[in-house]
Every structure is written in structure tokens, then in C-alpha cells.
Design a protein around this motif. Structure first.
Motif, PDB file in Angstrom:
ATOM      1  N   VAL A  75      45.690  13.798  -5.389  1.00 24.49           N
ATOM      2  CA  VAL A  75      46.970  13.927  -6.090  1.00 24.49           C
ATOM      3  C   VAL A  75      46.801  13.377  -7.502  1.00 24.49           C
ATOM      4  O   VAL A  75      46.247  12.285  -7.695  1.00 24.49           O
ATOM      5  N   VAL A  76      47.281  14.136  -8.497  1.00 26.88           N
ATOM      6  CA  VAL A  76      47.230  13.688  -9.890  1.00 26.88           C
ATOM      7  C   VAL A  76      48.631  13.764 -10.477  1.00 26.88           C
ATOM      8  O   VAL A  76      49.458  14.579 -10.073  1.00 26.88           O
ATOM      9  N   LYS A  77      48.873  12.895 -11.461  1.00 29.38           N
ATOM     10  CA  LYS A  77      50.156  12.909 -12.168  1.00 29.38           C
ATOM     11  C   LYS A  77      49.985  12.271 -13.548  1.00 29.38           C
ATOM     12  O   LYS A  77      49.331  11.240 -13.686  1.00 29.38           O
ATOM     13  N   ASP A  78      50.585  12.923 -14.540  1.00 28.29           N
ATOM     14  CA  ASP A  78      50.601  12.399 -15.908  1.00 28.29           C
ATOM     15  C   ASP A  78      49.213  12.000 -16.390  1.00 28.29           C
ATOM     16  O   ASP A  78      49.013  10.936 -17.005  1.00 28.29           O
ATOM     17  N   GLY A  79      48.220  12.827 -16.084  1.00 25.57           N
ATOM     18  CA  GLY A  79      46.873  12.593 -16.587  1.00 25.57           C
ATOM     19  C   GLY A  79      46.068  11.570 -15.822  1.00 25.57           C
ATOM     20  O   GLY A  79      44.964  11.195 -16.252  1.00 25.57           O
ATOM     21  N   LYS A  80      46.586  11.114 -14.691  1.00 24.27           N
ATOM     22  CA  LYS A  80      45.876  10.108 -13.915  1.00 24.27           C
ATOM     23  C   LYS A  80      45.700  10.568 -12.466  1.00 24.27           C
ATOM     24  O   LYS A  80      46.509  11.324 -11.942  1.00 24.27           O
ATOM     25  N   VAL A  81      44.658  10.066 -11.831  1.00 21.54           N
ATOM     26  CA  VAL A  81      44.441  10.312 -10.406  1.00 21.54           C
ATOM     27  C   VAL A  81      45.201   9.249  -9.622  1.00 21.54           C
ATOM     28  O   VAL A  81      44.887   8.056  -9.717  1.00 21.54           O
ATOM     29  N   LEU A  82      46.210   9.691  -8.873  1.00 22.33           N
ATOM     30  CA  LEU A  82      46.934   8.755  -8.022  1.00 22.33           C
ATOM     31  C   LEU A  82      46.225   8.541  -6.690  1.00 22.33           C
ATOM     32  O   LEU A  82      46.294   7.459  -6.108  1.00 22.33           O
ATOM     33  N   LEU A  83      45.568   9.611  -6.216  1.00 21.41           N
ATOM     34  CA  LEU A  83      44.873   9.492  -4.932  1.00 21.41           C
ATOM     35  C   LEU A  83      43.752  10.497  -4.869  1.00 21.41           C
ATOM     36  O   LEU A  83      43.919  11.665  -5.252  1.00 21.41           O
ATOM     37  N   GLN A  84      42.607  10.064  -4.433  1.00 22.05           N
ATOM     38  CA  GLN A  84      41.546  10.962  -3.989  1.00 22.05           C
ATOM     39  C   GLN A  84      40.870  10.256  -2.822  1.00 22.05           C
ATOM     40  O   GLN A  84      40.200   9.255  -2.972  1.00 22.05           O
ATOM     41  N   LYS A  85      41.108  10.792  -1.637  1.00 19.00           N
ATOM     42  CA  LYS A  85      40.686  10.074  -0.438  1.00 19.00           C
ATOM     43  C   LYS A  85      40.196  11.049   0.611  1.00 19.00           C
ATOM     44  O   LYS A  85      40.721  12.158   0.749  1.00 19.00           O
ATOM     45  N   GLY A  86      39.185  10.622   1.353  1.00 16.86           N
ATOM     46  CA  GLY A  86      38.659  11.417   2.440  1.00 16.86           C
ATOM     47  C   GLY A  86      39.174  10.951   3.779  1.00 16.86           C
ATOM     48  O   GLY A  86      39.449   9.755   3.965  1.00 16.86           O
ATOM     49  N   TYR A  87      39.298  11.902   4.696  1.00 15.50           N
ATOM     50  CA  TYR A  87      39.735  11.599   6.059  1.00 15.50           C
ATOM     51  C   TYR A  87      38.779  12.291   7.029  1.00 15.50           C
ATOM     52  O   TYR A  87      38.485  13.472   6.879  1.00 15.50           O
ATOM     53  N   GLY A  88      38.298  11.551   7.996  1.00 14.92           N
ATOM     54  CA  GLY A  88      37.387  12.133   8.970  1.00 14.92           C
ATOM     55  C   GLY A  88      35.986  12.316   8.423  1.00 14.92           C
ATOM     56  O   GLY A  88      35.554  11.591   7.516  1.00 14.92           O
ATOM     57  N   TYR A  89      35.291  13.316   8.972  1.00 11.60           N
ATOM     58  CA  TYR A  89      33.862  13.450   8.701  1.00 11.60           C
ATOM     59  C   TYR A  89      33.503  14.767   8.013  1.00 11.60           C
ATOM     60  O   TYR A  89      33.984  15.832   8.389  1.00 11.60           O
ATOM     61  N   ALA A  90      32.618  14.649   7.035  1.00  8.37           N
ATOM     62  CA  ALA A  90      31.996  15.833   6.455  1.00  8.37           C
ATOM     63  C   ALA A  90      30.996  16.419   7.432  1.00  8.37           C
ATOM     64  O   ALA A  90      30.772  17.633   7.459  1.00  8.37           O
ATOM     65  N   ASP A  91      30.379  15.565   8.231  1.00 10.28           N
ATOM     66  CA  ASP A  91      29.451  15.979   9.279  1.00 10.28           C
ATOM     67  C   ASP A  91      29.668  15.053  10.473  1.00 10.28           C
ATOM     68  O   ASP A  91      29.382  13.854  10.399  1.00 10.28           O
ATOM     69  N   VAL A  92      30.183  15.613  11.540  1.00 10.03           N
ATOM     70  CA  VAL A  92      30.537  14.804  12.707  1.00 10.03           C
ATOM     71  C   VAL A  92      29.298  14.223  13.373  1.00 10.03           C
ATOM     72  O   VAL A  92      29.272  13.043  13.740  1.00 10.03           O
ATOM     73  N   ASP A  93      28.262  15.061  13.551  1.00  9.61           N
ATOM     74  CA  ASP A  93      27.058  14.596  14.246  1.00  9.61           C
ATOM     75  C   ASP A  93      26.383  13.450  13.505  1.00  9.61           C
ATOM     76  O   ASP A  93      25.893  12.495  14.111  1.00  9.61           O
ATOM     77  N   LYS A  94      26.352  13.540  12.177  1.00 16.09           N
ATOM     78  CA  LYS A  94      25.694  12.502  11.376  1.00 16.09           C
ATOM     79  C   LYS A  94      26.644  11.359  11.015  1.00 16.09           C
ATOM     80  O   LYS A  94      26.225  10.391  10.383  1.00 16.09           O
ATOM     81  N   LYS A  95      27.910  11.498  11.411  1.00 17.79           N
ATOM     82  CA  LYS A  95      28.928  10.492  11.091  1.00 17.79           C
ATOM     83  C   LYS A  95      29.037  10.266   9.585  1.00 17.79           C
ATOM     84  O   LYS A  95      29.287   9.151   9.105  1.00 17.79           O
ATOM     85  N   THR A  96      28.884  11.356   8.834  1.00 15.75           N
ATOM     86  CA  THR A  96      29.012  11.291   7.384  1.00 15.75           C
ATOM     87  C   THR A  96      30.481  11.420   7.002  1.00 15.75           C
ATOM     88  O   THR A  96      31.108  12.442   7.293  1.00 15.75           O
ATOM     89  N   PRO A  97      31.054  10.412   6.388  1.00 15.60           N
ATOM     90  CA  PRO A  97      32.487  10.489   6.074  1.00 15.60           C
ATOM     91  C   PRO A  97      32.770  11.513   4.975  1.00 15.60           C
ATOM     92  O   PRO A  97      31.923  11.778   4.112  1.00 15.60           O
TER      93      PRO A  97
END
Length: 677
Positions: A75-97
Motif C-alpha cells: 500500500v502506498v500513499k502520498d509518495g510513501k510506502v505505508l506497507l509492503q509485507k509478505g504472508y505465507g511462503y514463496a516456496d512451501v517445501d523450502k519454507k521460503t517466506p
């Protein structure tokens, strides 16, 4: 195996299930009404508060039940990043967040925004004029045009080209051979469509239009498309983990994609390799940079990728079926309009093979943008968008609706059968009710609407159904929530077959397919209801119904090489609708047996997502066809040729040859299926 290049399972995507002028964009609701609802006190306030919203959303049980392995939300607002967050896994087997800065995702059709941005950069430089014939920018590639009107660059940007084919088959768009090179120019040559409808007349989401935008950028800049975007968009914005080619560096960071069974999908390359309409790879943090730059009128940290006036031009409504119902800006679409809550929202969604989905939305007046991407197919983007808008821009109390009070006779002009221009098997049947309402019925179910404007209706939830007139004042097109990326066309009534009178027992089925253009008359104006149908004829009718383009791959069946419709038979094979009688033979001219037709139709309906069904059957059916015949019996896709026992069991006459009228009943009744049935 000779069939190794044929994809093992084809997925037919149900579309959400995607006036060509910028002269008066303010007449559109998304712009005009935003002023009355816009409130600068609304919207996300702080990083902590937005993170709490996101955390709460991903903890919802309905979201957990979707089984999404990993997601990134920005989420961005007024030229700033308010949130950039990951949830869960990019790779479940490797447990890569899932990491917004490190994890690379395929963003599919969100790529189109970047391609349109590249086009508009060349417009700024005077290399391209949006009102000029695209043929001026195509070099030695010629566009086939069956109309007297040119396709302009604006038609490409607004997906109003009039092309006959807008989607190359998925099997021709991906390759699991990561070493194979698919040049953009060669792919454009192979899939160059034909203009069959006046450009600018209708909206139909158009992948080929966006592909041609990329080719024009390549041809006019003298740089490969991927290189142009790297040098003129990604590098100036510091998008260092983005690209239209899967380099070793990006592949190393690529999230695993997951299918509906939560199994990892194999890695593939797109064809063309730097696919302008869907091939971009990026991270959440890189997308934040682009959103901030666009909302900041084209500039980020002193680096400008677009002029202020260009950003405004890209953000305007350039195509809409009704003054209150927009369809396209330049590169952006108006998806999920039911959730705008009176705000002006432009966005772009995407879905790529292998389980990648994405959605970027911008609220220019609020200087707010958000982006969601995840690695399994599903409607998470729709859920989070609705939650975001309801949380930060709640819909104001609506004023009392003033409905028109038309008579049933006045509403009859809207009655008829409408066919989706992009997904031709999506049919909507409209009936006028006695209480001044219209009833719409299609594969998503029923919708009842009331009239609020001469060409605009709403259902009880405020979802809009808009119509457009032909030049002669008759109704020509309709747009509804059934498919947000295409208009649907009202089909005319054709002349009746001379041998199919009104009281013919198969008249409804035969004339129904005739209206859909699936069957036609013989030179003498007859249909031949009782004549047998060949295997090839049946398959071609089915492919005509689905609207899937004829394959351009080498033909597998040797006994179809001399047939004009051989490409459609090849398509049916690639989608696993049919099987050969041997490795290389299909026996196209042999009359089709009813159990064979049942088996083919059951595979088609399974591909569409029809619910399983098992009716009771009697009579002689081969074991290999038994489940298919039970499916057809359970769905009641048959005409009066069958006999039904007192206990409801169907004698499908499985081993009899199918006649033309029986095939018409099978296909017509299947065309009326609904996901709710």
C-alpha cells in the motif's frame, strides 16, 4: 510419445467468471461522481494501522480456507510506502517466506500497464500518434483488415480493435523448454489476427492488442521490447528486480506456483519470451515504486518516466458502454466496479498459468495505490480489494433510487440471446417480466434488474447492467458483472430452415444453434435433421461453440490434413476433448456414435467446470463411455429421441449413430448450463 507436446490438461478460463474518444471523460461515473464522494480524511493513515488491517484480513477464516501458499501486499500513499509485507511462503517445501523485496512473482496481465506506459513514452517523443493507423508502426508486418476502417494505436490501448482472435491458445503461449527462443516479431507474424468488426465499435479484452503495443515499441525504438522497458521504466525507477525476460537472477528469486491441489507447477517460459501482454516478473517493493511514480504524475526521486499530462491522459476513461459505466483507460481497466464505493479507481488484474494472480489499483484523487500478488489461483484479489475499499472508503448512504416504470412491451427491445464477444460459450438470455423488470440468465445464474436510465439497469445490490444501441436504435450490446472484460452482443434471429417448421420436435435446439452461428443451412436452405453427423462435423461444432481459436500447431492426425477445419480438430485434441482412433488417425468422416459424442461433451463440460452428475441409465453402453453417458443423462442433455423408464432411467441409445438434430439438442442444452446447476 507423439503426444508429448500436447498439454496434459487444458484450463478454459471463465471470465470473472476483461465511443472511442477522450473528449468528455468527465461524463463517466468513475470520474464525475468521485468528486461528490471524495473525502481526503478517508483512506489509510499510518503504516501501523494499515499493517493491522492486512494482518486481520489474512487471519480471516474465509481467506485461510483459500489455501493460498504465499502473498505480498503493498500500500502506498502520498509518495510513501505505508506497507509492503509478505504472508505465507514463496516456496512451501523450502519454507521460503514471501518477501516483498526479494520474492519475484509473475504478475501476468498487470504487465499491460507497463507496456502501455512504454507506448505513451514514444507518444511523448512524437514517434507514435495514438490516432494514427497502427500499420504505420508495424514495419513489414501487414494487418489483415476486412473492414474499411483502420486500427489506430488508441484502439490497441482501449481493446477495441475488432480483431477476430484476441487470445492465442494457452498451449501456444507457454513452453516448458526453457532454452527455446520465441522472438516477439515471429510470434506476432504467426498470430496476426484479422479485423472483422469496425475498430472502436465494441470493447473486448484483447491480449493480442497489448502484444502489438509491445511490438510497436520494439519496432519504433529499435530496441528489443524487454530492453526498452528495462532502460526506460525499470532503471529510472530503481526497479532492480523486474524484467520481461526470465534471467537467471530473476529465476532464482521466483516464487513457486501452485495448482488447485497445492502441487508446485513446473517452471515455463512465455512465447514470445518477453511477452508484452503478460510476461513481466517483479517484486512487491518494485511495484510500490511504479505506483508512487504514477500517482506522483510520472516522477520518482527526480527521475521522470512520464509527463504529467500523459499520466492524466492514461488515467482518463477512453471507452465505456454507458456514460456511467466505464470500461477502459489507457492500459488500465475498470474491474470490480461493484466495490468502488463511489471512488474513482483505475486498476489492472492478472492471472498467469501455474497459479499466479495479481491486482493493482490506484485512487488518483486520493493519491493512494495498492497491489496484491500471490502464487495460487483464486479470488483473493477481489476479497482484499473489497475489504480495503469498505475499510478506508466506505460507501456513503445511497440516495433513494428513482426507478423508471417501463411496461413489459417497452422492455421487449432488450429481450433475446446475447453472446459474450470474448468467451463465446457464455450466453445470456434476457426476458421481460410483467412487473417492469428484466430477468437475465446465464452460466452464473439469474439476475433481476430494474431500469434507472433508458439504457441502464441495476439489481438489488446496485450491480449495473448497461446496454448500447445500434445506429438504427435497436439494442446491439450489453455489459454486466458476468464478464467484466467484454461486452456481449445481441444475436439476430436468422432465417428459418425450410425443413424445420415451428412444430418440429427439435426446432428449439436447431434454431438455437443456428442463431449462435454454430450450424448453418445447406445451399437449398435446409438443415437435414435426420441425417447422420460425422465425427469431424461434431467436433467442429463444439469448437465453434467454445470459441477457442483453431490451433496452428503441426497436425497430429494424418487423416485430417486435407480438411479446411483441421486446425479446430487439432485444438480439440490439444484440449483433451477428443482422442484418436489410433496414434495418428481420427477417422473424421465416420458417422459419430452417440456414446462417442457423450464422451466428448462430458470432457468439454468438465473443462468448463460443470458440476459432476450421474444419471441412471439403461440399455447397452460400452464400459469406457458409461460415466460420460451417465453425465449426459444426469444433466438431461438430450432430445425426445431418448426413452425414460418409470423409475427415471434413461435409455441413451448409446451405440446408435447420432443425427444432426440429436447433436443440436446435445450442444444447445449444454450451452444453457449454469455453475449453480
Amino acid at each position: 510419445m507423439i503426444h508429448s507436446r500436447i498439454r496434459k490438461k487444458a484450463v478454459i478460463i471463465l471470465a470473472s467468471l476483461l465511443m472511442v474518444s477522450s473528449a468528455v471523460p468527465s461524463v463517466y461515473a468513475s470520474s464525475a461522481e468521485a468528486g461528490s464522494y471524495a473525502n481526503k480524511s478517508l483512506g489509510p493513515v499510518s503504516s501501523k494501522e494499515v499493517e493491522a488491517f492486512a494482518d486481520e484480513f489474512f487471519e480471516r477464516q474465509d481467506v485461510k480456507d483459500m489455501g493460498i501458499p504465499g502473498a505480498v501486499f503493498v500500500v502506498v500513499k502520498d509518495g510513501k510506502v505505508l506497507l509492503q509485507k509478505g504472508y505465507g511462503y514463496a516456496d512451501v517445501d523450502k519454507k521460503t517466506p514471501a518477501d516483498p523485496e526479494k520474492t519475484v512473482f509473475r504478475i501476468a496481465s498487470v504487465s499491460k500497464v507497463f507496456t502501455a506506459t512504454a507506448v505513451m513514452q514514444l507518444v511523448e517523443q512524437g514517434e507514435i500518434d495514438v490516432n494514427h493507423d497502427v500499420q504505420e508502426y508495424m514495419g513489414d508486418i501487414k494487418i489483415k483488415n476486412n473492414t474499411d476502417f483502420p486500427v489506430t494505436v488508441e484502439h490497441l490501448l482501449t481493446h477495441t480493435t475488432g480483431f477476430d482472435i484476441v487470445d492465442p491458445p494457452q498451449g501456444d503461449s507457454i513452453s516448458y523448454d526453457l532454452s527455446k527462443v520465441y522472438p516477439l516479431k515471429e510470434y506476432v507474424k504467426e498470430w496476426m489476427p484479422t479485423v472483422i468488426r469496425k475498430p472502436g465499435d465494441v470493447f473486448k479484452y484483447d491480449n493480442i492488442a497489448s502484444m502489438l503495443q509491445g511490438y510497436i515499441v520494439q519496432n519504433m525504438s529499435g530496441l528489443p521490447f524487454n530492453q526498452y522497458v528495462n532502460e526506460n521504466i525499470f532503471k529510472p525507477l530503481g526497479m532492480n528486480n523486474s524484467g520481461f525476460l526470465m534471467t537467471p537472477e530473476l529465476r532464482e528469486k521466483l516464487a513457486a506456483g501452485y495448482n488447485e491441489h497445492n502441487k508446485t507447477s513446473p517452471i515455463y517460459h512465455f512465447a514470445p519470451n518477453d511477452m508484452p501482454h503478460g510476461g513481466m516478473l517483479t517484486t512487491g517493493s518494485d511495484m510500490a515504486k511504479f505506483m508512487i511514480a504514477f500517482l506522483n504524475q510520472g516522477k520518482l526521486d527526480g527521475n521522470r518516466i512520464l509527463k504529467e499530462e500523459t499520466v492524466k491522459e492514461m488515467s482518463k476513461v477512453h471507452m465505456g458502454i454507458h456514460p456511467k459505466v466505464p470500461n477502459m483507460a489507457y492500459g488500465f481497466e475498470y474491474a470490480y466496479q461493484d466495490y468502488y464505493n463511489g471512488q474513482n479507481v483505475i486498476g489492472k488484474s492478472g492471472a498467469a498459468p501455474g497459479g499466479f494472480s495479481s491486482w493493482m489499483w490506484l485512487l488518483p484523487e486520493q493519491n493512494v495505490g495498492a497491489f496484491i500478488v500471490y502464487n495460487k489461483s483464486g479470488k483473493l484479489q477481489e476479497k482484499i480489494f473489497k475489504a480495503f475499499m469498505d475499510r478506508y472508503y466506505p460507501k456513503p448512504e445511497p440516495a433513494p433510487k428513482k426507478y423508471l416504470t417501463p411496461t413489459k412491451e417497452q422492455l421487449r427491445r432488450f429481450e433475446g440471446v446475447y453472446r459474450d464477444l470474448r468467451v463465446s460459450y457464455v450466453l445470456t438470455r434476457i426476458h421481460a417480466a410483467a412487473d417492469g423488470r428484466l430477468e437475465l440468465e446465464n452460466l452464473t445464474g439469474k439476475q433481476v434488474v430494474r431500469q434507472v436510465d433508458p439504457l441502464l439497469f441495476e439489481d438489488e445490490n446496485g450491480s449495473q447492467v448497461a446496454f448500447k444501441e445500434n445506429p438504427d436504435g435497436t439494442i446491439g450490446y450489453m455489459f454486466s458483472k458476468t464478464n467484466r472484460v467484454s461486452w456481449v452482443e445481441k444475436l439476430p434471429q436468422p432465417e428459418r430452415f425450410q425443413d424445420v417448421p415451428d412444430n418440429h420436435p427439435y426446432a428449439e435446439y436447431i434454431e438455437g444453434l443456428h442463431q449462435l452461428g454454430i450450424v448453418g443451412s445447406k445451399p437449398d436452405g435446409t438443415f437435414g435433421p435426420n441425417e447422420p453427423l460425422t465425427r469431424a462435423e461434431f467436433v467442429v461444432q463444439l469448437i465453434n461453440w467454445t470459441g477457442i481459436p483453431a490451433s496452428k500447431a503441426p497436425l497430429i492426425f494424418e487423416d485430417t490434413h486435407d480438411m479446411p477445419e483441421a486446425g479446430k480438430i487439432q485444438t480439440a485434441l490439444e484440449y483433451n476433448f477428443i482422442k484418436g482412433t489410433s496414434e495418428r488417425l481420427f477417422e473424421p468422416n465416420r458417422p459419430i456414435v452417440r456414446q462417442e459424442a457423450a464422451a466428448i461433451m462430458s470432457r468439454v463440460m468438465s473443462g468448463f467446470g460443470a458440476k459432476p452428475s450421474e444419471g441412471a441409465i439403461v440399455g447397452d453402453t460400452e464400459p469406457w463411455a458409461e460415466s460420460a453417458v451417465k453425465f449426459i443423462a444426469g444433466k438431461q442433455y438430450y432430445g425426445p429421441e431418448v426413452s425414460i423408464s418409470p423409475d427415471g432411467a434413461v435409455d441413451y441409445r448409446s451405440k446408435k449413430m447420432m443425427t444432426r438434430q440429436e447433436a443440436a439438442a446435445l450442444i444447445y442444452l449444454a450451452s444453457k448450463w449454469s455453475v449453480s446447476s
